[in-house]
Design a protein around this motif. Structure first.
Motif, PDB file in Angstrom:
ATOM      1  N   UNK A 101     136.094 -52.776 107.583  1.00 26.08           N
ATOM      2  CA  UNK A 101     135.084 -52.282 106.649  1.00 26.08           C
ATOM      3  C   UNK A 101     135.715 -51.719 105.384  1.00 26.08           C
ATOM      4  N   UNK A 102     136.909 -51.139 105.518  1.00 26.21           N
ATOM      5  CA  UNK A 102     137.572 -50.547 104.356  1.00 26.21           C
ATOM      6  C   UNK A 102     137.909 -51.572 103.280  1.00 26.21           C
ATOM      7  N   UNK A 103     138.002 -52.840 103.655  1.00 29.18           N
ATOM      8  CA  UNK A 103     138.311 -53.875 102.663  1.00 29.18           C
ATOM      9  C   UNK A 103     137.257 -53.926 101.558  1.00 29.18           C
ATOM     10  N   UNK A 104     136.040 -53.484 101.874  1.00 26.77           N
ATOM     11  CA  UNK A 104     134.962 -53.520 100.886  1.00 26.77           C
ATOM     12  C   UNK A 104     134.878 -52.225 100.071  1.00 26.77           C
ATOM     13  N   UNK A 105     135.756 -51.280 100.346  1.00 27.21           N
ATOM     14  CA  UNK A 105     135.721 -49.995  99.644  1.00 27.21           C
ATOM     15  C   UNK A 105     136.109 -50.160  98.178  1.00 27.21           C
ATOM     16  N   UNK A 106     135.581 -49.292  97.348  1.00 23.88           N
ATOM     17  CA  UNK A 106     135.994 -49.235  95.945  1.00 23.88           C
ATOM     18  C   UNK A 106     136.833 -47.978  95.756  1.00 23.88           C
ATOM     19  N   UNK A 107     137.840 -48.070  94.907  1.00 22.19           N
ATOM     20  CA  UNK A 107     138.726 -46.936  94.657  1.00 22.19           C
ATOM     21  C   UNK A 107     138.946 -46.796  93.154  1.00 22.19           C
ATOM     22  N   UNK A 163     132.712 -50.222 118.062  1.00 21.63           N
ATOM     23  CA  UNK A 163     133.502 -51.213 117.317  1.00 21.63           C
ATOM     24  C   UNK A 163     132.579 -52.097 116.493  1.00 21.63           C
ATOM     25  N   UNK A 164     131.500 -52.569 117.100  1.00 21.48           N
ATOM     26  CA  UNK A 164     130.559 -53.440 116.385  1.00 21.48           C
ATOM     27  C   UNK A 164     129.921 -52.711 115.216  1.00 21.48           C
ATOM     28  N   UNK A 165     129.553 -51.455 115.432  1.00 19.93           N
ATOM     29  CA  UNK A 165     128.917 -50.677 114.364  1.00 19.93           C
ATOM     30  C   UNK A 165     129.898 -50.400 113.223  1.00 19.93           C
ATOM     31  N   UNK A 166     131.169 -50.143 113.577  1.00 20.03           N
ATOM     32  CA  UNK A 166     132.159 -49.822 112.555  1.00 20.03           C
ATOM     33  C   UNK A 166     132.584 -51.048 111.761  1.00 20.03           C
ATOM     34  N   UNK A 167     132.391 -52.222 112.302  1.00 25.72           N
ATOM     35  CA  UNK A 167     132.711 -53.434 111.549  1.00 25.72           C
ATOM     36  C   UNK A 167     131.682 -53.689 110.451  1.00 25.72           C
ATOM     37  N   UNK A 168     130.541 -53.039 110.552  1.00 24.89           N
ATOM     38  CA  UNK A 168     129.463 -53.266 109.602  1.00 24.89           C
ATOM     39  C   UNK A 168     129.042 -51.967 108.918  1.00 24.89           C
ATOM     40  N   UNK A 169     130.025 -51.142 108.579  1.00 17.35           N
ATOM     41  CA  UNK A 169     129.720 -49.872 107.915  1.00 17.35           C
ATOM     42  C   UNK A 169     129.068 -50.114 106.562  1.00 17.35           C
ATOM     43  N   UNK A 170     128.094 -49.281 106.237  1.00 22.98           N
ATOM     44  CA  UNK A 170     127.390 -49.401 104.961  1.00 22.98           C
ATOM     45  C   UNK A 170     127.817 -48.277 104.024  1.00 22.98           C
ATOM     46  N   UNK A 171     128.085 -48.601 102.756  1.00 24.78           N
ATOM     47  CA  UNK A 171     128.455 -47.554 101.796  1.00 24.78           C
ATOM     48  C   UNK A 171     127.272 -46.643 101.494  1.00 24.78           C
ATOM     49  N   UNK A 172     127.581 -45.387 101.245  1.00 25.75           N
ATOM     50  CA  UNK A 172     126.522 -44.434 100.901  1.00 25.75           C
ATOM     51  C   UNK A 172     127.022 -43.566  99.744  1.00 25.75           C
ATOM     52  N   UNK A 173     127.364 -44.218  98.638  1.00 24.52           N
ATOM     53  CA  UNK A 173     127.868 -43.510  97.468  1.00 24.52           C
ATOM     54  C   UNK A 173     129.379 -43.380  97.483  1.00 24.52           C
ATOM     55  N   UNK A 174     129.883 -42.397  96.738  1.00 29.43           N
ATOM     56  CA  UNK A 174     131.326 -42.177  96.636  1.00 29.43           C
ATOM     57  C   UNK A 174     131.634 -40.695  96.835  1.00 29.43           C
ATOM     58  N   UNK A 175     132.905 -40.409  97.044  1.00 30.13           N
ATOM     59  CA  UNK A 175     133.360 -39.027  97.187  1.00 30.13           C
ATOM     60  C   UNK A 175     134.687 -38.892  96.446  1.00 30.13           C
ATOM     61  N   UNK A 176     134.942 -37.717  95.894  1.00 27.34           N
ATOM     62  CA  UNK A 176     136.149 -37.479  95.110  1.00 27.34           C
ATOM     63  C   UNK A 176     137.014 -36.409  95.774  1.00 27.34           C
ATOM     64  N   UNK A 177     138.316 -36.663  95.818  1.00 28.14           N
ATOM     65  CA  UNK A 177     139.263 -35.655  96.293  1.00 28.14           C
ATOM     66  C   UNK A 177     140.553 -35.788  95.483  1.00 28.14           C
ATOM     67  N   UNK A 178     141.502 -34.909  95.741  1.00 23.44           N
ATOM     68  CA  UNK A 178     142.698 -34.845  94.892  1.00 23.44           C
ATOM     69  C   UNK A 178     143.972 -35.076  95.704  1.00 23.44           C
ATOM     70  N   UNK A 179     144.895 -35.829  95.107  1.00 24.31           N
ATOM     71  CA  UNK A 179     146.138 -36.198  95.783  1.00 24.31           C
ATOM     72  C   UNK A 179     147.340 -35.668  94.987  1.00 24.31           C
ATOM     73  N   UNK A 180     148.142 -34.789  95.576  1.00 29.43           N
ATOM     74  CA  UNK A 180     149.392 -34.369  94.916  1.00 29.43           C
ATOM     75  C   UNK A 180     150.374 -35.549  94.917  1.00 29.43           C
ATOM     76  N   UNK A 181     151.030 -35.768  93.787  1.00 28.60           N
ATOM     77  CA  UNK A 181     151.974 -36.882  93.668  1.00 28.60           C
ATOM     78  C   UNK A 181     153.258 -36.394  93.002  1.00 28.60           C
TER      79      UNK A 181
END
Length: 210
Positions: A101-107, A163-181
């Motif tokens: 499902x993560x393959x369809x995520x936007x970043x 497993x079946x449900x997680x293969x078909x996860x539906x997006x519900x907007x976006x969320x923001x967080x912060x990454x130290x680099x």
């Protein structure tokens, strides 16, 4: 001694060669030194969240420490924070479905703060509808469960439904967080300070776990 008629073109060629090498070196270092923290973290997100092969190959070509990243393990750890009690095999099976499902995520990434060799990157990623996935898994379990099922069969049916449900996860907007680099002098790109925490935070945010 080189005759004067030959010396001039040799000198010109030598100067031209040196100038070309200097320009090439400066251009390469310049491009590397200008490596943007937000672009670097975006590349990591594309490689490990969206599992983009081009981003993975690019990180490998830079010599980035990709062995430190394990999104499946990070997701399994995040899953445990929701109260799920799973065996390593069950967690791996559900993680595989989640990674699909993560393959369809936007970043999207943006630079928040930057100092000397350190930065904070704002990451905005797809959040999936986990409550809906749990409801679907519960519904599938009720449909498939038999009255005479053993506890082991019920557990197996529950995992299969999840497993079946997680293969078909539906997006519900976006969320923001912060990454130290931090800037990596060897690879000339920016790395997450803590790769495992980075993966854990990504998993938690996409799952909607606070």
């Amino acid at each position: 001694m080189i005759p004067s008629k030959i010396r001039f073109p040799v000198i010109v060629i030598g100067i031209f060669s040196i100038a070309s090498l200097v320009a090439l070196y400066a251009g390469t270092v310049g491009r590397m030194e200008r490596a943007d923290a937000a672009e670097s973290i975006k590349m990591y997100c594309d490689a490990f969240v969206r599992q983009d092969e081009a981003a993975q190959k690019q990180l490998t070509s830079y010599g980035a420490p990709t062995d430190s990243f394990n999104m499946k393990a990070a997701f399994a750890n995040a899953l445990q924070t929701t109260g799920a009690i799973l065996s390593p095999e069950e967690a791996a099976e559900i993680s595989d479905a989640y990674m699909e499902s993560l393959r369809s995520a936007t970043v999207e990434t943006a630079l928040s703060e930057q100092g000397k060799g350190v930065a904070t990157v704002e990451v905005t990623v797809t959040r999936f509808n986990m409550p809906a996935a749990r409801e679907k898994a519960t519904s599938l379990l009720r449909q498939r469960m038999k009255l005479d099922s053993t506890p082991e069969e019920v557990r197996k049916t529950a995992v299969d439904a999840t497993v079946e449900a997680f293969r078909q996860l539906e997006p519900v907007g976006t969320v923001t967080f912060y990454v130290p680099a931090r800037y990596n002098e060897e690879t000339r790109i920016w790395d997450p300070v803590d790769p495992m925490q980075f993966g854990f935070d990504l998993s938690k945010q996409t799952m909607g776990v606070e």
